[in-house]
Enzyme design. Structure first.
Site, PDB file in Angstrom:
ATOM      1  CG  HIS A 149      24.064  12.368 -23.077  1.00 41.60           C
ATOM      2  ND1 HIS A 149      24.731  12.434 -21.860  1.00 41.60           N
ATOM      3  CD2 HIS A 149      24.451  13.460 -23.759  1.00 41.60           C
ATOM      4  CE1 HIS A 149      25.476  13.518 -21.827  1.00 41.60           C
ATOM      5  NE2 HIS A 149      25.322  14.167 -22.970  1.00 41.60           N
ATOM      6  CG  ASP A 150      27.953  12.524 -24.692  1.00 41.99           C
ATOM      7  OD1 ASP A 150      27.058  12.985 -25.431  1.00 41.99           O
ATOM      8  OD2 ASP A 150      28.490  13.190 -23.772  1.00 41.99           O
ATOM      9  CG  ASP A 183      23.970  18.538 -18.341  1.00 44.08           C
ATOM     10  OD1 ASP A 183      25.085  19.076 -18.375  1.00 44.08           O
ATOM     11  OD2 ASP A 183      23.742  17.375 -18.719  1.00 44.08           O
ATOM     12  CD  GLU A 188      31.363  15.646 -20.540  1.00 47.30           C
ATOM     13  OE1 GLU A 188      31.223  14.791 -21.425  1.00 47.30           O
ATOM     14  OE2 GLU A 188      31.164  16.864 -20.756  1.00 47.30           O
ATOM     15  CG  ASP A 214      28.596  19.889 -21.340  1.00 48.34           C
ATOM     16  OD1 ASP A 214      28.193  18.726 -21.516  1.00 48.34           O
ATOM     17  OD2 ASP A 214      29.047  20.608 -22.252  1.00 48.34           O
ATOM     18  CG  ASP A 217       6.660  16.049 -22.872  1.00 47.00           C
ATOM     19  OD1 ASP A 217       6.445  15.316 -21.885  1.00 47.00           O
ATOM     20  OD2 ASP A 217       5.965  16.004 -23.909  1.00 47.00           O
TER      21      ASP A 217
HETATM   22  C1  GLC Z   1      29.459  17.022 -23.359  1.00 49.94           C
HETATM   23  C2  GLC Z   1      28.068  16.471 -23.502  1.00 49.94           C
HETATM   24  C3  GLC Z   1      27.810  16.221 -24.943  1.00 49.94           C
HETATM   25  C4  GLC Z   1      27.898  17.542 -25.668  1.00 49.94           C
HETATM   26  C5  GLC Z   1      29.224  18.241 -25.402  1.00 49.94           C
HETATM   27  C6  GLC Z   1      29.170  19.674 -25.796  1.00 49.94           C
HETATM   28  O1  GLC Z   1      30.417  16.132 -23.756  1.00 49.94           O
HETATM   29  O2  GLC Z   1      27.920  15.331 -22.718  1.00 49.94           O
HETATM   30  O3  GLC Z   1      26.558  15.623 -25.175  1.00 49.94           O
HETATM   31  O4  GLC Z   1      27.758  17.335 -27.040  1.00 49.94           O
HETATM   32  O5  GLC Z   1      29.574  18.228 -24.047  1.00 49.94           O
HETATM   33  O6  GLC Z   1      28.314  20.375 -24.940  1.00 49.94           O
END
Ligand code: GLC
Length: 563
Positions: free
Chosen positions: A329-330, A98, A256, A199, A29
């Protein structure tokens, strides 16, 4: 002119759910983050990128947003957020949020309206289509397995979701969608945040007509990327966003953008383009996948990795800006993927950081990378939480009848939960992450790999990261100097130079456990050389020309040419 402060910055990514839990509910958190600001400041980073903290039903851990202007209850309150921002700013740290606006949650009020009737004013905020001959409107696959369309019985039509069925895609061709997005961006920018990570932002423009993808699989579905990756109006939309919103603030933006080439990146992030500061490219994340995509695992070759990263260095130099990352994180943990998470965990984690962070661009450190956190191999699918993993399992094992052991192996190697196990703070229960039951189990190696231990050990990965960050701060040439790959065909050594005026950096990295001989190519001349950094003790002086590398050894030399 806005100052390009982000060119010399180091970014640290926090996945709040897994960073630090302050109230014992097993979920990280905002107050947890506030409690760790000393730690972040000591590490030396400049910017924190926070994965989504907005209200969400958490089908995709916050990447499915229900309310863009509210903080997720599990993470805290708006007051907590404001405190975090104020405390960060007073320490000289910047905060990047984000921005997830290719899609919303299906529980977002816009979608609730949209699905309620065909003539609702919000209908056109999303993509609704009638079925074709009893099937989905087209053959597109979702990134998270199965069709990208979901049938909705209220109106008897399908809606598009490139990700989970709880993440319907927004229709950016509708000008009201764009204005609503710009408004919510201003809401956060006016609070004083320092930028956005956007994103899947290169997916927001779809080719009208939504044509079928080619090469359908056995079930008739195909990847439709040709019709939504870098789509026809994406640059028009980003330039509009820049004109109306971004250009009014002194911020950084990183898009991204899976599926971009350097030429595409020059359009998104070219210095003269008025779009984004930089993008995340994915070509180097593909070196260990076959043609079947991410789960089609193949051994990677160093020559491929070098070739990809070098092409990006060369083709963006002077015209656009690179982001530098091995993990997020992916993605699996870099030390498990490209290094050695066993005997040479510490050496290889340092080597990878050296190789990456001295290239030209803005480096991103993903939480835990700075202590060399590794992949995890949970014994059962029950231990996993990620929607991508669970959908993949359902499709391959439950519906497809594939060998569960093999599918679990792919999850161990590539699954996103590798990066999402809780941050390992100490050898205490649950790695000091929570006093409750963690939402995802901690990696069992936490007694060995943790922050407390790393901070106490002068030779740790953590202290090495500190040094790398300090180095980048000390030598401004590391921002602008030109990158050149040397020994392109060497299968074990990744070596490059960075050159500017009379100064030249030499970075030599051994990517494996062998002991290859490094020989400086004849064309590189220097008068003085100084060893600036290494992950092993190096005694011989001025041995730049030729030396034997130890397993995963890296060395950084700074050389001066004579005027
Ligand atoms: C991006 C994020 C990922 C998410 C996807 C859909 O790739 O990094 O974690 O699942 O978008 O939002």
């Amino acid at each position: 002119m806005m100052q390009d402060w982000w060119k010399s910055a180091v970014v640290y990514q926090i996945y709040p759910r897994s960073f630090m839990d302050s109230d014992g509910d097993g979920i990280g958190d905002l107050r947890g983050i506030i409690g760790k600001l000393d730690y972040l400041q000591d590490l030396g980073i400049d910017v924190v990128w926070l994965s989504p903290v907005y209200d969400s039903p958490n089908d995709d851990n916050g990447y499915d947003i229900r309310d863009y202007r509210t903080i997720m209850e599990q993470f805290g309150t708006m007051e907590d957020f404001e405190q975090l921002l104020t405390q960060m700013h007073s320490r000289g740290l910047k905060l990047v949020m984000d921005l997830v606006v290719n899609h919303t949650s299906d529980e977002h009020p816009w979608f609730v309206q949209s699905r309620s009737s065909q003539d609702n004013p919000y209908r056109n905020y999303y993509f609704w289509r009638a079925g074709k001959n009893g099937h989905e409107p087209n053959n597109w696959l979702s990134y998270f397995s199965g069709s990208a369309w979901e049938y909705d019985s209220t109106t008897g039509e399908y809606y598009l979701h490139l990700f989970s069925r709880k993440q319907p895609d927004l229709n950016w061709d509708n000008p009201s969608v764009r204005q609503d997005v710009y408004d919510l961006m201003r809401f956060w920018l006016d609070k004083g945040i320092d930028g956005f990570r956007m994103d899947v932002i290169n997916h927001i423009s779809k080719v009208p007509g939504l044509p079928d993808g080619s090469h359908p699989n056995e079930r008739g579905y195909a990847w439709g990327g040709d019709f939504f990756v870098n789509g026809p109006r994406v640059h028009e939309y980003l330039q509009e966003m820049n004109r109306q919103v971004l250009s009014h603030y002194n911020i950084m933006t990183v898009g991204e953008t899976g599926g971009v080439s350097p030429a595409d990146a020059r359009l998104y992030a070219g210095f003269d383009r008025q779009e984004l500061s930089m993008v995340f490219q994915f070509e180097h994340m593909g070196v260990d996948s076959g043609s079947g995509g991410k789960w089609d695992i193949k051994p990677w070759k160093l020559t491929d990795l070098k070739q990809v990263l070098s092409r990006w260095q060369q083709e963006l130099h002077g015209v656009a800006w690179n982001s530098l990352y091995f993990g997020n994180h992916d993605q699996p943990r870099p030390v498990s993927r490209f290094g050695d998470d066993g005997a040479y965990r510490v050496e290889s984690a340092k080597m990878l950081a050296t190789c990456l962070m001295l290239q030209q661009g803005t480096p991103y450190i993903y939480q835990g990378e700075e202590i060399g956190m590794t992949n995890v191999a949970f014994p059962s699918i029950e231990d996993y939480r990620d929607v991508e993993i669970l959908n993949f399992w359902r499709e391959r094992v439950e519906q497809g009848g594939e060998d569960p052991e093999q599918v679990l192996h792919a999850i161990h190697v590539k699954g996103r939960d590798n990066a999402r196990t809780p941050m390992q703070w100490s050898a205490d229960d649950n790695a000091g992450f929570t006093t409750g039951k963690p939402w995802l189990e901690v990696n069992p190696n936490y007694r060995e790999v943790n922050v407390a231990k790393a901070v106490a050990d002068a030779n740790s990965v953590y202290h090495y990261y500190q040094e790398l960050i300090r180095l980048r701060r000390q030598y401004s040439s590391l921002v602008d100097a030109r990158y050149d790959l040397i020994l392109p065909d060497h299968e074990e050594i990744y070596a490059y130079t960075r050159s500017q005026a009379m100064e030249q950096w030499l970075v030599v990295c051994n990517f494996f456990a062998g002991q290859p001989e490094f020989i400086l190519p004849a064309g590189i001349s220097y008068e003085i050389s100084e060893l600036v950094l290494s992950n092993y003790p190096v005694t011989e002086s001025a041995a730049v020309n030729q030396f034997t590398l130890r397993p995963y050894e890296c060395r950084v030399y700074r050389m001066m040419r004579q005027a």
